[in-house]
Design a protein around this motif. Structure first.
Motif, PDB file in Angstrom:
ATOM      1  N   ALA A  32       0.917  -1.207   0.084  1.00 47.78           N
ATOM      2  CA  ALA A  32      -0.167  -0.020  -0.058  1.00 47.78           C
ATOM      3  C   ALA A  32       0.893   1.363  -0.261  1.00 47.78           C
ATOM      4  CB  ALA A  32      -0.772   0.122   1.257  1.00 47.78           C
ATOM      5  N   LEU A  33       1.758   1.307   1.152  1.00 48.64           N
ATOM      6  CA  LEU A  33       2.528   2.589   1.113  1.00 48.64           C
ATOM      7  C   LEU A  33       3.231   3.037   0.080  1.00 48.64           C
ATOM      8  CD1 LEU A  33       3.125   2.667   5.003  1.00 48.64           C
ATOM      9  CD2 LEU A  33       1.257   3.706   3.521  1.00 48.64           C
ATOM     10  N   ARG A  34       4.148   1.951  -0.264  1.00 42.90           N
ATOM     11  CA  ARG A  34       5.254   2.102  -1.596  1.00 42.90           C
ATOM     12  C   ARG A  34       4.526   2.296  -2.987  1.00 42.90           C
ATOM     13  NH1 ARG A  34       9.859  -2.665  -0.312  1.00 42.90           N
ATOM     14  NH2 ARG A  34      10.429  -2.025   1.441  1.00 42.90           N
ATOM     15  N   ARG A  35       3.400   1.804  -2.958  1.00 43.72           N
ATOM     16  CA  ARG A  35       2.773   2.208  -4.184  1.00 43.72           C
ATOM     17  C   ARG A  35       2.391   3.450  -4.363  1.00 43.72           C
ATOM     18  NH1 ARG A  35      -1.746  -2.021  -5.802  1.00 43.72           N
ATOM     19  NH2 ARG A  35       0.056  -3.173  -5.816  1.00 43.72           N
ATOM     20  N   HIS A  36       2.247   4.069  -2.984  1.00 45.60           N
ATOM     21  CA  HIS A  36       1.605   5.600  -3.099  1.00 45.60           C
ATOM     22  C   HIS A  36       2.648   6.571  -2.615  1.00 45.60           C
ATOM     23  CE1 HIS A  36      -2.130   3.145  -3.140  1.00 45.60           C
ATOM     24  NE2 HIS A  36      -2.715   4.194  -3.926  1.00 45.60           N
ATOM     25  N   ASN A  37       3.688   6.111  -2.431  1.00 46.18           N
ATOM     26  CA  ASN A  37       4.799   6.719  -2.023  1.00 46.18           C
ATOM     27  C   ASN A  37       4.714   7.693  -0.564  1.00 46.18           C
ATOM     28  OD1 ASN A  37       7.498   8.065  -2.241  1.00 46.18           O
ATOM     29  ND2 ASN A  37       6.920   9.701  -3.547  1.00 46.18           N
ATOM     30  N   MET A  38       4.078   6.506   0.381  1.00 44.86           N
ATOM     31  CA  MET A  38       3.846   7.244   1.685  1.00 44.86           C
ATOM     32  C   MET A  38       4.970   6.668   2.550  1.00 44.86           C
ATOM     33  SD  MET A  38      -0.317   6.711   1.780  1.00 44.86           S
ATOM     34  CE  MET A  38      -1.123   7.914   0.702  1.00 44.86           C
ATOM     35  N   ARG A  39       5.008   7.397   3.665  1.00 45.07           N
ATOM     36  CA  ARG A  39       5.975   6.962   4.979  1.00 45.07           C
ATOM     37  C   ARG A  39       5.269   6.007   5.715  1.00 45.07           C
ATOM     38  NH1 ARG A  39       7.596  12.612   7.545  1.00 45.07           N
ATOM     39  NH2 ARG A  39       5.197  12.915   7.123  1.00 45.07           N
ATOM     40  N   PRO A  40       5.937   4.851   6.413  1.00 44.73           N
ATOM     41  CA  PRO A  40       5.184   4.189   7.094  1.00 44.73           C
ATOM     42  C   PRO A  40       4.989   4.569   8.396  1.00 44.73           C
ATOM     43  CG  PRO A  40       7.774   3.743   6.854  1.00 44.73           C
ATOM     44  CD  PRO A  40       7.441   4.693   6.091  1.00 44.73           C
ATOM     45  N   LEU A  41       4.143   3.773   9.333  1.00 45.89           N
ATOM     46  CA  LEU A  41       3.595   4.305  10.639  1.00 45.89           C
ATOM     47  C   LEU A  41       4.887   3.628  11.513  1.00 45.89           C
ATOM     48  CD1 LEU A  41      -0.052   3.834  10.136  1.00 45.89           C
ATOM     49  CD2 LEU A  41       1.384   5.699   9.679  1.00 45.89           C
ATOM     50  N   SER A  42       5.615   4.174  12.129  1.00 45.61           N
ATOM     51  CA  SER A  42       6.659   3.478  12.813  1.00 45.61           C
ATOM     52  C   SER A  42       6.018   3.104  14.215  1.00 45.61           C
ATOM     53  CB  SER A  42       7.891   4.367  13.181  1.00 45.61           C
ATOM     54  OG  SER A  42       8.435   4.614  11.623  1.00 45.61           O
ATOM     55  N   ARG A  43       6.715   2.348  15.005  1.00 42.00           N
ATOM     56  CA  ARG A  43       6.175   1.905  16.426  1.00 42.00           C
ATOM     57  C   ARG A  43       6.901   2.614  17.378  1.00 42.00           C
ATOM     58  NH1 ARG A  43       3.421  -2.288  17.991  1.00 42.00           N
ATOM     59  NH2 ARG A  43       3.578  -3.191  16.083  1.00 42.00           N
ATOM     60  N   CYS A  44       6.130   3.237  18.567  1.00 40.34           N
ATOM     61  CA  CYS A  44       6.615   3.660  19.696  1.00 40.34           C
ATOM     62  C   CYS A  44       5.818   3.531  20.845  1.00 40.34           C
ATOM     63  CB  CYS A  44       6.801   5.271  19.637  1.00 40.34           C
ATOM     64  SG  CYS A  44       7.477   6.153  20.801  1.00 40.34           S
ATOM     65  N   GLU A  75      -3.738  15.442   5.325  1.00 38.17           N
ATOM     66  CA  GLU A  75      -2.750  14.257   5.086  1.00 38.17           C
ATOM     67  C   GLU A  75      -3.257  13.203   5.764  1.00 38.17           C
ATOM     68  OE1 GLU A  75       1.617  12.827   5.938  1.00 38.17           O
ATOM     69  OE2 GLU A  75       1.236  14.980   6.466  1.00 38.17           O
ATOM     70  N   GLN A  76      -3.846  13.201   7.129  1.00 43.23           N
ATOM     71  CA  GLN A  76      -4.452  12.122   7.697  1.00 43.23           C
ATOM     72  C   GLN A  76      -5.542  11.449   7.166  1.00 43.23           C
ATOM     73  OE1 GLN A  76      -4.429  14.158  11.616  1.00 43.23           O
ATOM     74  NE2 GLN A  76      -3.424  12.352  12.489  1.00 43.23           N
ATOM     75  N   PHE A  77      -6.443  12.291   6.636  1.00 38.29           N
ATOM     76  CA  PHE A  77      -7.628  11.899   5.776  1.00 38.29           C
ATOM     77  C   PHE A  77      -7.289  11.134   4.517  1.00 38.29           C
ATOM     78  CE2 PHE A  77     -11.149  12.401   2.760  1.00 38.29           C
ATOM     79  CZ  PHE A  77     -12.287  12.109   3.470  1.00 38.29           C
ATOM     80  N   PHE A  78      -6.194  11.709   3.867  1.00 39.70           N
ATOM     81  CA  PHE A  78      -6.039  11.175   2.641  1.00 39.70           C
ATOM     82  C   PHE A  78      -5.250   9.586   3.069  1.00 39.70           C
ATOM     83  CE2 PHE A  78      -3.024  10.270  -0.800  1.00 39.70           C
ATOM     84  CZ  PHE A  78      -3.815  10.008  -1.952  1.00 39.70           C
ATOM     85  N   MET A  79      -4.279   9.536   4.105  1.00 41.71           N
ATOM     86  CA  MET A  79      -4.047   8.249   4.426  1.00 41.71           C
ATOM     87  C   MET A  79      -5.070   7.318   4.893  1.00 41.71           C
ATOM     88  SD  MET A  79      -1.143   6.253   5.122  1.00 41.71           S
ATOM     89  CE  MET A  79       0.270   7.067   5.513  1.00 41.71           C
ATOM     90  N   LEU A  83      -5.760   3.714   2.948  1.00 40.53           N
ATOM     91  CA  LEU A  83      -5.668   2.343   3.892  1.00 40.53           C
ATOM     92  C   LEU A  83      -6.975   1.926   3.660  1.00 40.53           C
ATOM     93  CD1 LEU A  83      -3.492   3.296   6.939  1.00 40.53           C
ATOM     94  CD2 LEU A  83      -2.645   1.972   4.742  1.00 40.53           C
ATOM     95  N   ALA A  84      -8.160   2.430   3.968  1.00 43.89           N
ATOM     96  CA  ALA A  84      -9.303   1.836   3.959  1.00 43.89           C
ATOM     97  C   ALA A  84      -9.534   1.118   2.573  1.00 43.89           C
ATOM     98  CB  ALA A  84     -10.437   2.901   4.298  1.00 43.89           C
ATOM     99  N   ALA A  85      -9.319   1.889   1.659  1.00 39.68           N
ATOM    100  CA  ALA A  85      -9.624   1.385   0.019  1.00 39.68           C
ATOM    101  C   ALA A  85      -8.687   0.075  -0.052  1.00 39.68           C
ATOM    102  CB  ALA A  85      -9.431   2.291  -1.083  1.00 39.68           C
ATOM    103  N   TRP A  86      -7.536   0.126   0.427  1.00 42.57           N
ATOM    104  CA  TRP A  86      -6.802  -0.927   0.113  1.00 42.57           C
ATOM    105  C   TRP A  86      -7.017  -2.257   0.995  1.00 42.57           C
ATOM    106  CZ3 TRP A  86      -3.165  -3.091   3.872  1.00 42.57           C
ATOM    107  CH2 TRP A  86      -2.430  -4.163   3.430  1.00 42.57           C
ATOM    108  N   LEU A  87      -7.592  -2.094   2.261  1.00 38.74           N
ATOM    109  CA  LEU A  87      -8.242  -2.966   2.897  1.00 38.74           C
ATOM    110  C   LEU A  87      -9.353  -3.714   2.673  1.00 38.74           C
ATOM    111  CD1 LEU A  87      -7.526  -1.445   6.730  1.00 38.74           C
ATOM    112  CD2 LEU A  87      -6.375  -3.463   5.494  1.00 38.74           C
ATOM    113  N   ILE A  88     -10.132  -2.792   1.894  1.00 37.97           N
ATOM    114  CA  ILE A  88     -11.432  -3.369   1.387  1.00 37.97           C
ATOM    115  C   ILE A  88     -11.202  -4.188   0.294  1.00 37.97           C
ATOM    116  CG2 ILE A  88     -13.627  -2.593   0.299  1.00 37.97           C
ATOM    117  CD1 ILE A  88     -13.634  -0.079   1.907  1.00 37.97           C
TER     118      ILE A  88
END
Length: 422
Positions: A32-44, A75-79, A83-88
């Motif tokens: 999903a992310l590499r296809r749309h050139n987005m940064r991953p959600l890192s863990r903390c 940016e959050q709404f677009f992400m 992700l919602a479209a990819w999960l569906i």
């Protein structure tokens, strides 16, 4: 939040942690992310208000709780939509990937309708998802991730804990014993110093042939081995760097170029397949948009045809009025020129009249005339005085002359001096 308990405010962080685990299981970074050139959600570690979320690691923590805390609503709404479209799609339902300029209300409505079709309850208004973060956004993505995991056949299992082994006694290393890591380090140093340590393939074949000839004379079958396994492994580790075979390749070899060409060709074809899908999708979207524009343009032209006719007639009247105005403006220009000339003559006459009037009303010449008359009178008086003095002197001279003549007439003798005088 108050009715559910004091920890309800932190429930969104728990949802976000669960969502991040499920997305990792679904390989969202690669698909999903590499296809749309987005940064991953890192863990903390959560909550995100700890010291780890400040400074250089703060950006990672904010992305770990990307849908839990507000950072950038657009940016959050677009992400969220991506992700919602990819999960569906991952859950086996066809869903068109949303674009940046699509209607957000339509996207949210489609996502919620798909969520209801999975049997998930939706007890909140759709406007809660417009911000792109919050408990509702995490809930929707969590449900869709669970459905995607079900569709892919993933099942959660109990954790298997490894059995703890007893620690073996430490064995002091002997100088003769060498570990594999040390051997590799020594090998790297030897390779950097010289290239003579590498065994050529032809030399290796010759050594192998000689060893085979020597071994053929020995006993071929060994009934029982007396070699220790630990010593054997140690010897293998010791001689392992010397068994390395290096085949020097020639860059001018045409086979290498052919292999490179085939590799590049495969890479181009794989990239072309993925790119062609995006280009076809973009072409279809542009074609649909152009068709919509053409149909809307025809509809507008049909609806506004009478207004267009009125506009054309008004344009014709306007052009006629402009022509008349230009004709009239030519005569006005000529008359303005004549008026300017007459105005100049009038100004000149007014100036002359003002000069004459000022000279007529001015008393300076009269004063000068009076001064000249007074001066003339004074000069006349002086001349009269001078004339009177001269007349008196002339009269005195005449009387004196007459008295002298009378005296001479009555005298008996005329002196010689007086005769000469007459």
């Amino acid at each position: 939040a108050v009715e559910r308990g004091p920890g309800a405010a932190y429930h969104v962080f728990v949802l976000m942690e669960d969502l991040l685990d499920k997305l990792k299981l679904l390989s969202y970074e690669e698909e999903a992310l590499r296809r749309h050139n987005m940064r991953p959600l890192s863990r903390c570690p959560w909550p995100a208000r700890r010291s780890c979320c400040s400074g250089e690691g703060g950006s990672l923590a904010r992305r770990a709780h990307y849908f839990a805390l507000p950072t950038n609503p657009g940016e959050q709404f677009f992400m969220f939509c991506t992700l919602a479209a990819w999960l569906i799609t991952k859950a086996g339902r066809p869903f068109e990937q949303p674009q940046e300029y699509d209607d957000p209300n339509a996207i949210i409505s489609n996502v919620l309708s798909e969520l209801r079709s999975f049997g998930r309850p939706v007890d909140f208004p759709p406007s809660k998802l417009k911000a792109g973060y919050g408990e509702q956004a995490c809930y929707v993505l969590n449900c869709l991730a669970e459905e995607a995991l079900k569709y892919t056949g993933f099942s959660w299992k109990r954790p298997v804990y490894p059995t703890e082994e007893l620690e073996e006694e430490e064995i002091t290393e002997d100088d003769a014993e060498l570990s594999l890591n040390k051997l590799e380090e020594d090998l790297v140093e030897e390779e950097s110093d010289s290239e003579d340590n590498f065994i050529d393939l032809n030399v290796l074949k010759a050594q192998t042939y000689r060893s085979d000839m020597n071994d053929s004379a020995k006993q071929e079958e060994i009934l029982q081995s007396t070699t220790d396994a630990a010593e054997w492994n140690l010897e293998v580790e010791r001689v392992l760097p010397q068994l390395k075979v290096t085949v020097r390749t020639d860059n001018k070899d045409w086979r290498i170029h052919i292999d490179q060409m085939h590799q590049h060709k495969d890479g181009i074809e794989s990239s072309l397949k993925e790119t062609r899908g995006y280009l076809d999708k973009l072409h279809n979207e542009i074609s649909r948009t152009l068709e919509k524009i053409n149909s809307r343009e025809k509809y507008i032209n049909h609806q506004l045809e009478h207004l267009v006719q009125e506009y054309r007639s008004a344009q014709a009247l306007l052009s006629e009025a402009k022509e008349k105005y230009q004709e009239g403006s030519g005569g006005v220009t000529e008359r303005m020129r004549v008026l300017s000339e007459i105005t100049e003559v009038l100004e000149r006459v007014k100036q002359e009249t003002e000069e004459k009037g000022s000279s007529m009303t001015d008393g300076a010449p009269l004063v000068k005339i009076k001064q000249a008359l007074t001066k003339l009178k004074q000069e006349t008086i002086q001349m009269d005085i001078q004339i009177g003095v001269m007349e008196h002197a002339l009269l005195q001279s005449k009387l004196k002359e007459k008295s002298n003549m009378t005296r001479d007439m009555h005298a008996t003798e005329i002196p010689e001096a007086t005769v000469g005088a007459y």
